[in-house]
Design an enzyme around this catalytic site. Structure first.
Site, PDB file in Angstrom:
ATOM      1  CG  HIS A  74      11.188   1.247  16.452  1.00 48.59           C
ATOM      2  ND1 HIS A  74      12.207   0.169  15.389  1.00 48.59           N
ATOM      3  CD2 HIS A  74      10.281   0.935  16.288  1.00 48.59           C
ATOM      4  CE1 HIS A  74      10.664  -1.186  15.857  1.00 48.59           C
ATOM      5  NE2 HIS A  74      10.058   0.555  15.535  1.00 48.59           N
ATOM      6  CD  GLU A  76      15.492   4.976  14.991  1.00 46.18           C
ATOM      7  OE1 GLU A  76      14.553   3.861  15.613  1.00 46.18           O
ATOM      8  OE2 GLU A  76      16.262   3.978  14.250  1.00 46.18           O
TER       9      GLU A  76
END
Length: 96
Positions: A74, A76
């Site tokens: 992802h 992040e």
């Protein structure tokens, strides 16, 4: 305040520091939007992430789950990994 913990696969250690929450600058938000667009252009969920410290970009990433078939990529997490790669002495930031 936001506390971020990063565990490196290459080094068996946990990096920890606290970052004050501040309003993001237009420059950093624009970079996050560019990364989100890049993700969308590559058939990913359009999310971009930029980490900053004292106004300087220290890590960024975009979603890469579909192209890598890796659920840990992802935006992040990609940004956290880039932060560690681009700033090998990042632990020192927490000591300032």
């Amino acid at each position: 305040m936001l506390t971020v913990r990063v565990r490196s696969m290459r080094k068996i250690q946990t990096l920890e520091w606290t970052i004050g929450m501040v309003n993001a600058s237009d420059e950093h938000m624009e970079k996050a939007f560019e990364l989100a667009q890049e993700a969308l252009d590559n058939d990913e969920v359009p999310v971009g992430c930029v980490f900053t410290y004292r106004g300087k970009q220290i890590g960024c990433g975009r979603n890469r789950v579909n192209c890598t078939k890796d659920p840990t990529t992802h935006a992040e997490m990609v940004a956290l990994r880039s932060m560690e790669e681009e700033n090998p002495n990042i632990k020192e930031l927490s000591e300032r």
